[in-house]
Design an enzyme around this catalytic site. Structure first.
Site, short mmCIF file in Angstrom:
data_model
loop_
_atom_site.label_atom_id
_atom_site.label_comp_id
_atom_site.label_asym_id
_atom_site.label_seq_id
_atom_site.Cartn_x
_atom_site.Cartn_y
_atom_site.Cartn_z
N TRP A 1 0.84 -1.19 0.00
CA TRP A 1 0.00 0.00 0.00
C TRP A 1 0.88 1.24 0.00
O TRP A 1 1.84 1.33 0.78
CB TRP A 1 -0.92 0.06 1.22
CG TRP A 1 -1.65 1.38 1.29
CD1 TRP A 1 -2.68 1.78 0.52
CD2 TRP A 1 -1.35 2.48 2.16
NE1 TRP A 1 -3.06 3.07 0.85
CE2 TRP A 1 -2.26 3.52 1.86
CE3 TRP A 1 -0.40 2.69 3.17
CZ2 TRP A 1 -2.26 4.75 2.52
CZ3 TRP A 1 -0.39 3.91 3.83
CH2 TRP A 1 -1.31 4.92 3.51
N GLU B 1 -3.16 -2.95 -2.37
CA GLU B 1 -4.24 -2.32 -1.62
C GLU B 1 -4.54 -0.92 -2.14
O GLU B 1 -3.66 -0.07 -2.20
CB GLU B 1 -3.88 -2.25 -0.14
CG GLU B 1 -4.92 -1.58 0.72
CD GLU B 1 -4.51 -1.52 2.18
OE1 GLU B 1 -5.27 -0.93 2.98
OE2 GLU B 1 -3.44 -2.06 2.53
N LYS C 1 -6.94 2.73 -1.98
CA LYS C 1 -7.51 3.58 -0.95
C LYS C 1 -8.28 4.72 -1.60
O LYS C 1 -7.93 5.14 -2.70
CB LYS C 1 -6.42 4.14 -0.03
CG LYS C 1 -6.97 4.79 1.24
CD LYS C 1 -5.90 5.02 2.28
CE LYS C 1 -6.52 5.54 3.58
NZ LYS C 1 -5.53 5.72 4.65
N ASP D 1 -9.79 -3.31 1.67
CA ASP D 1 -9.82 -2.75 3.02
C ASP D 1 -11.18 -2.11 3.23
O ASP D 1 -11.54 -1.16 2.53
CB ASP D 1 -8.70 -1.72 3.20
CG ASP D 1 -8.55 -1.28 4.64
OD1 ASP D 1 -9.58 -0.88 5.24
OD2 ASP D 1 -7.44 -1.31 5.18
N HIS E 1 -11.61 1.71 3.39
CA HIS E 1 -11.10 2.54 2.31
C HIS E 1 -12.15 2.85 1.25
O HIS E 1 -11.84 3.00 0.08
CB HIS E 1 -9.89 1.86 1.65
CG HIS E 1 -8.69 1.85 2.52
ND1 HIS E 1 -7.46 1.39 2.09
CD2 HIS E 1 -8.49 2.28 3.80
CE1 HIS E 1 -6.57 1.51 3.07
NE2 HIS E 1 -7.18 2.04 4.12
N HIS F 1 -8.70 -6.69 4.51
CA HIS F 1 -8.31 -5.91 5.67
C HIS F 1 -9.60 -5.38 6.29
O HIS F 1 -10.27 -4.53 5.73
CB HIS F 1 -7.40 -4.74 5.27
CG HIS F 1 -5.97 -5.14 5.11
ND1 HIS F 1 -4.95 -4.22 4.94
CD2 HIS F 1 -5.38 -6.35 5.10
CE1 HIS F 1 -3.80 -4.86 4.83
NE2 HIS F 1 -4.04 -6.15 4.92
N ASP G 1 -12.37 9.19 8.60
CA ASP G 1 -11.33 8.31 9.13
C ASP G 1 -11.67 6.86 8.84
O ASP G 1 -12.82 6.44 8.98
CB ASP G 1 -11.18 8.53 10.64
CG ASP G 1 -9.94 7.85 11.20
OD1 ASP G 1 -9.15 7.34 10.40
OD2 ASP G 1 -9.78 7.84 12.43
N ASP H 1 -10.03 3.91 10.07
CA ASP H 1 -9.40 2.84 10.84
C ASP H 1 -9.92 2.71 12.26
O ASP H 1 -9.16 2.66 13.22
CB ASP H 1 -7.88 3.04 10.84
CG ASP H 1 -7.29 2.85 9.46
OD1 ASP H 1 -7.44 1.76 8.91
OD2 ASP H 1 -6.69 3.80 8.92
N ASP I 1 -7.11 -4.41 10.30
CA ASP I 1 -6.27 -3.25 9.99
C ASP I 1 -6.93 -1.99 10.53
O ASP I 1 -7.72 -1.34 9.85
CB ASP I 1 -6.07 -3.14 8.47
CG ASP I 1 -5.11 -2.01 8.11
OD1 ASP I 1 -4.51 -1.42 9.02
OD2 ASP I 1 -4.96 -1.72 6.91
#
Length: 417
Positions: free
Chosen positions: A185, A224, A226, A257, A260, A284, A292, A294, A324
């Protein structure tokens, strides 16, 4: 909870699921053989052991809850504590900046397998398998562009770094007798409107071609995407469209992910679409909230839908599952436990879905019956099955793990300055 209560509740749940032709013992056995890869960076807020600096370059950890792991020994102790409370097989996912550098500065284009031999031995002693990540953020040469940088000297630095990371992953895979999954990533992008979108993506494509040309039999690479990074909101070079095309064309694992994407998107919809064109998926599992990406994974609709789609596609063998996120606002050990249990509950619910009956209704055009059963299954006693899964494996049931986390905080975490 008392053991007899758990067993009694499980027997009732087992009988209820049997009415739909579902074998709960088989579902538990499948969960017991489905590994989840823990992410080392939750324990130390993505600081690592290269410079001792907080993450920068498209990501940011917020919060200052006491007890952050400050060195490798503390990080390993925290992982031991986490795994002691979790049933089922675990893996451990490392970033390149978590190597054992012996107090010396080792730049990222000089890193070697020897810097991770201690991790390999430690993991083997615990029956853990390792996964790996290249690390392009939090470095003087990171800037806004790494593998897509028009400056050849900077680009070559990151190409060499990523090549070396793949070799480290290959060494890990060989040592543990199981392929190491290495994720790539990069944060590359721009804060404001960009003119040279095509140019940067062409450079990234060429960089990836060079990196992935080396055949390494003991590791698997995944890419990965995003939506954006902090300070890089206007343009992401490695977008979803870019990596979907690249992975499909080059037969590379695509990393999904769940943090993302736009919060209103259904990431689970991508599972069936991608699986038709890429060999495998790396998942992930995270939780987006506004800007945000995560937050700690929860047993929510997005997480449940992700695994339901995987099971419906009969693709569990084509997916690798990892967490993640990095939350420094709460007890970090507890954050691990919540996330893993949420992923396991979501997997278990997918295993327990009355899929045969739902498929039959769909094939027969019985849309009312299909929707009704999908609603009824939401309140089937999956919780009793998950409780028994933990009891069977000698792990805390339901909220019983809270006391152990609080004890570890009193005796260990609170003493870290």
């Amino acid at each position: 909870m008392k053991e007899e209560q758990i067993k009694k509740a499980y027997e009732a749940a087992k009988a209820r699921y049997a009415e739909f032709g579902i074998d709960t013992d088989k579902a538990i056995e499948t969960l017991e053989h489905t590994p989840i890869s823990l992410h080392c960076w939750q324990a130390d807020d993505v600081v690592g052991f290269e410079r001792g600096e907080a993450a920068s370059g498209g990501i940011q950890t917020t919060g200052n809850y006491p007890g952050r792991a400050r060195n490798i020994d503390e990080l390993r102790a925290d992982i031991d504590e986490v795994t002691s409370m979790l049933a089922g097989p675990m893996r451990l996912n490392l970033h390149e900046t978590y190597g054992e550098f012996g107090g010396k500065f080792v730049d990222r284009d000089q890193v070697e397998p020897k810097h991770f031999e201690g991790w390999m031995q430690w993991a083997k002693e615990r029956g853990l398998k390792l996964d790996f990540n290249s690390t392009s953020f939090s470095h003087p040469k990171s800037g806004y562009l790494t593998l897509s940088n028009p400056d050849k000297s900077i680009r070559d630095f990151w190409i060499e770094h990523t090549k070396r990371c793949r070799r480290i992953a290959d060494a890990m895979g060989k040592y543990q007798g199981d392929p190491c999954i290495m994720n790539i990533w990069i944060h590359d992008g721009s804060k404001d409107y960009t003119v040279e979108k095509y140019r940067y993506r062409e450079i990234l494509k060429n960089s990836l071609d060079e990196i992935l040309a080396e055949k390494l039999p003991n590791m698997k690479s995944c890419l990965e995407a995003k939506l954006f990074g902090i300070g890089l909101e206007a343009y992401t070079v490695g977008s979803h469209d870019f990596y979907a095309g690249y992975c499909a064309k080059n037969n590379v694992i695509y990393t999904l992910d769940t943090g993302h994407y736009e919060p209103t998107e259904n990431v689970s919809d991508a599972v069936s679409a991608l699986l038709l064109f890429v060999p495998e998926l790396m998942l992930h599992v995270s939780r987006p909230m506004h800007w945000d990406s995560d937050h700690v994974t929860l047993f929510d609709d997005n997480t449940r839908n992700l695994f339901v789609e995987l099971v419906r596609a009969n693709a569990l063998s084509r997916a690798h599952i990892g967490l993640d996120y990095f939350d420094a606002s709460i007890n970090r050990i507890g954050a691990y436990i919540i996330g893993v249990r949420a992923a396991q509950k979501s997997l278990l619910q997918a295993f327990l879905e009355p899929l045969a009956q739902l498929r039959k209704y769909e094939d027969e055009g019985k849309w009312f019956e299909r929707l009704a059963l999908m609603e009824e299954e939401k309140t089937l006693p999956m919780g009793a099955v998950y409780d028994y899964f933990n009891l069977k494996n000698g792990k805390p049931v339901a909220e019983d793990y809270l006391a152990e986390v609080e004890k570890y905080e009193r005796e260990v975490l609170s003493k870290r300055n």
